[in-house]
Structures are given as structure tokens and as C-alpha cells.
Design a protein around this motif. Sequence first.
Motif, PDB file in Angstrom:
ATOM      1  N   LEU A  57       0.858  -1.186   0.000  1.00 58.76           N
ATOM      2  CA  LEU A  57       0.000   0.000   0.000  1.00 58.76           C
ATOM      3  C   LEU A  57       0.894   1.236   0.000  1.00 58.76           C
ATOM      4  O   LEU A  57       1.618   1.486   0.957  1.00 58.76           O
ATOM      5  CB  LEU A  57      -0.881  -0.009   1.257  1.00 58.76           C
ATOM      6  CG  LEU A  57      -1.715   1.244   1.531  1.00 58.76           C
ATOM      7  CD1 LEU A  57      -2.708   1.522   0.410  1.00 58.76           C
ATOM      8  CD2 LEU A  57      -2.450   1.110   2.872  1.00 58.76           C
ATOM      9  N   VAL A  58       0.874   1.974  -1.111  1.00 58.38           N
ATOM     10  CA  VAL A  58       1.636   3.217  -1.198  1.00 58.38           C
ATOM     11  C   VAL A  58       0.676   4.339  -0.830  1.00 58.38           C
ATOM     12  O   VAL A  58      -0.298   4.594  -1.553  1.00 58.38           O
ATOM     13  CB  VAL A  58       2.226   3.415  -2.607  1.00 58.38           C
ATOM     14  CG1 VAL A  58       3.020   4.714  -2.666  1.00 58.38           C
ATOM     15  CG2 VAL A  58       3.120   2.226  -2.986  1.00 58.38           C
ATOM     16  N   ALA A  59       0.928   4.955   0.319  1.00 56.36           N
ATOM     17  CA  ALA A  59      -0.052   5.889   0.885  1.00 56.36           C
ATOM     18  C   ALA A  59       0.476   7.307   0.897  1.00 56.36           C
ATOM     19  O   ALA A  59       1.589   7.569   1.353  1.00 56.36           O
ATOM     20  CB  ALA A  59      -0.412   5.458   2.308  1.00 56.36           C
ATOM     21  N   GLY A  60      -0.345   8.230   0.413  1.00 51.49           N
ATOM     22  CA  GLY A  60      -0.079   9.654   0.594  1.00 51.49           C
ATOM     23  C   GLY A  60      -0.365  10.026   2.043  1.00 51.49           C
ATOM     24  O   GLY A  60      -0.706   9.169   2.858  1.00 51.49           O
ATOM     25  N   PRO A  61      -0.229  11.326   2.379  1.00 50.94           N
ATOM     26  CA  PRO A  61      -0.418  11.753   3.766  1.00 50.94           C
ATOM     27  C   PRO A  61      -1.880  11.605   4.207  1.00 50.94           C
ATOM     28  O   PRO A  61      -2.740  12.329   3.720  1.00 50.94           O
ATOM     29  CB  PRO A  61      -0.015  13.231   3.741  1.00 50.94           C
ATOM     30  CG  PRO A  61       0.663  13.455   2.428  1.00 50.94           C
ATOM     31  CD  PRO A  61       0.163  12.426   1.484  1.00 50.94           C
ATOM     32  N   VAL A  62      -2.142  10.648   5.081  1.00 50.94           N
ATOM     33  CA  VAL A  62      -3.492  10.405   5.618  1.00 50.94           C
ATOM     34  C   VAL A  62      -3.380  10.084   7.103  1.00 50.94           C
ATOM     35  O   VAL A  62      -2.303   9.742   7.583  1.00 50.94           O
ATOM     36  CB  VAL A  62      -4.194   9.210   4.912  1.00 50.94           C
ATOM     37  CG1 VAL A  62      -4.482   9.514   3.454  1.00 50.94           C
ATOM     38  CG2 VAL A  62      -3.383   7.930   5.040  1.00 50.94           C
ATOM     39  N   HIS A  63      -4.490  10.175   7.787  1.00 48.11           N
ATOM     40  CA  HIS A  63      -4.511   9.841   9.214  1.00 48.11           C
ATOM     41  C   HIS A  63      -5.278   8.551   9.374  1.00 48.11           C
ATOM     42  O   HIS A  63      -6.421   8.543   9.807  1.00 48.11           O
ATOM     43  CB  HIS A  63      -5.168  10.968  10.004  1.00 48.11           C
ATOM     44  CG  HIS A  63      -4.420  12.259   9.889  1.00 48.11           C
ATOM     45  ND1 HIS A  63      -3.267  12.504  10.588  1.00 48.11           N
ATOM     46  CD2 HIS A  63      -4.632  13.343   9.111  1.00 48.11           C
ATOM     47  CE1 HIS A  63      -2.800  13.699  10.269  1.00 48.11           C
ATOM     48  NE2 HIS A  63      -3.621  14.229   9.359  1.00 48.11           N
ATOM     49  N   LEU A  64      -4.673   7.445   8.978  1.00 50.64           N
ATOM     50  CA  LEU A  64      -5.349   6.156   9.065  1.00 50.64           C
ATOM     51  C   LEU A  64      -4.347   5.109   9.531  1.00 50.64           C
ATOM     52  O   LEU A  64      -3.176   5.153   9.149  1.00 50.64           O
ATOM     53  CB  LEU A  64      -5.879   5.743   7.679  1.00 50.64           C
ATOM     54  CG  LEU A  64      -7.024   6.554   7.079  1.00 50.64           C
ATOM     55  CD1 LEU A  64      -7.266   6.139   5.641  1.00 50.64           C
ATOM     56  CD2 LEU A  64      -8.292   6.397   7.908  1.00 50.64           C
ATOM     57  N   PRO A  65      -4.807   4.151  10.332  1.00 53.09           N
ATOM     58  CA  PRO A  65      -3.927   3.065  10.757  1.00 53.09           C
ATOM     59  C   PRO A  65      -3.675   2.094   9.604  1.00 53.09           C
ATOM     60  O   PRO A  65      -4.508   1.953   8.711  1.00 53.09           O
ATOM     61  CB  PRO A  65      -4.717   2.385  11.879  1.00 53.09           C
ATOM     62  CG  PRO A  65      -6.138   2.703  11.613  1.00 53.09           C
ATOM     63  CD  PRO A  65      -6.165   4.038  10.897  1.00 53.09           C
TER      64      PRO A  65
END
Length: 225
Positions: A57-65
Motif C-alpha cells: 500500500l503506497v499511501a499519501g499523507p493520511v490519518h489512518l492506521p
Amino acid sequence: PDFEGAELPLKGRHILITAGPTHEPIDPVRYIANRSSGKQGFAIAAAAARAGARVTLVAGPVHLPTPAGVDRIDVETARDMLAAVEGALPADAAIMVAAVADWRTADASGQKLKKDGSGKPAPLALVENPDILGTLGKHAQRPALLIGFAAETEKVAEHAQAKLARKGADWIIANDVSGDVMGGDSNSVHIVTADGIESWEQLPKDAVATRIMEKVAHALPPLPH
Ligand code: CTP
Ligand code: CA
């Protein structure tokens, strides 16, 4: 619970997913962003892991676990996201859910921009970001199944058809965002493929994710023995 039983449908597969927004710096304290929460992409990554896949999972800036069983790579910009995605290949399927910023500043300032007293803001020159999905569409290591997402507010099917062709994707999952979807917990999607359009009823994002993974498992070519 989904994907129970002895045979997990995505066992032995590598699924690559992007999620969230990207942030494109203007100066050290400011950036260009969008309202993507990352929830749908994270739900898809979680569902892929429950279905037995190895998940990047390549994730941008988010507030998720980070969902259980998922390898997460955090990035800020579209260019970093592209590099992380290419670095994670090969994959059996790639699902590009990220709301990638279409433009970045031509040159981010190394110092905080200051007002100059004239009352006229400094112009912000923008350049287009690389198209990550489009890059995978013509990549030497193109995943066997390449899926894009498209948030649309009007002419949903028409715009999705055009993107399918332009990006060399197998499916575009078109998201009708004319209602309360961005940041919400449910989603109304249309799966657009070369064969036509399949419209799903409005469902919780977790249910959308599970259904997508079932469909992915059916569409993948058989594993070599
Ligand atoms: N996408 C991408 N890289 C970009 C822009 C979009 O990988 N620089 C991917 C998104 O992750 C999504 C799909 O392309 O899977 C469609 O994104 P969308 O923003 O709808 O498409 P665009 O080509 O940017 O068109 P639009 O002008 O409608 O924003
Ligand atoms: Ca876009």
C-alpha cells in the motif's frame, strides 16, 4: 466475515494499491493538496490482505492506521508515489485509488514565501505531475490487471470510458462524488470495462472493497503450478 475457508482467493498474489492524496510543496510550510481521506484505498488494501494476498500500500499523507497484514510505504508527492509504485513491481494487480495531485509547483521555494508589500501575490507556476496509472499502463512490468479509480461529479460513465482508453487500464472504478462521498463511509461505484458498465448499489466502503477483491480474484489469470 468475508473470505473464510481453506482456500483464500488471493493466496500467492501480490496486489499493489495507492491511496490518499498527494501533497505538493509550495515552500517549506505550504502545499497543494486535495480532500481525499484515503478510506476507500485503505479498505481495499485491508480486503486484499483478508483475501490472502501480499499487499503493498503506497499511501499519501493520511490519518489512518495500517490495515492488518499490509506493507505500507508512506509518500508525500506524486513523484515519490510513482517511484514507490515502480519499486514495488512486479504485481499481479495494481489498484490506483490515490487522488494524485494533477499539478505541482514548477519549483518549490526553499524559503517561506513572503508578502512583498505590493498587495499582489507572487504568481504560482504549475507543471503537470506524472500519471502513475498511465505509466503502469505502458510499463514493461505492467500488472496483469490494472485498475484505476475516477471521482466524477457528472457524465460519470462517459468520463470513465475515456480514462480507460487514455491510461491503458483494464477497469476504471468510477465513483459518483456528486453526493456525500469524499471522507464519508459509503460509496456508489460503477465498474467500467471494455465490456461495458456494471453499477453497484450504494455500499459501505468496506463492502465495496470486498466486492472489488472478489471480482479481482475472478479476473486474474490462473497461478502457475
Ligand atoms: N492517476 C495517477 N496519476 C495521476 C493522476 C491520476 O495515477 N497523476 C490515477 C488515479 O489514481 C486514478 C486515475 O488515474 O486511478 C484517474 O484519476 P483522475 O484524477 O480521475 O484522472 P485524471 O487523468 O487526472 O483526469 P482529471 O482531469 O479528470 O482529473
Ligand atoms: Ca486528476
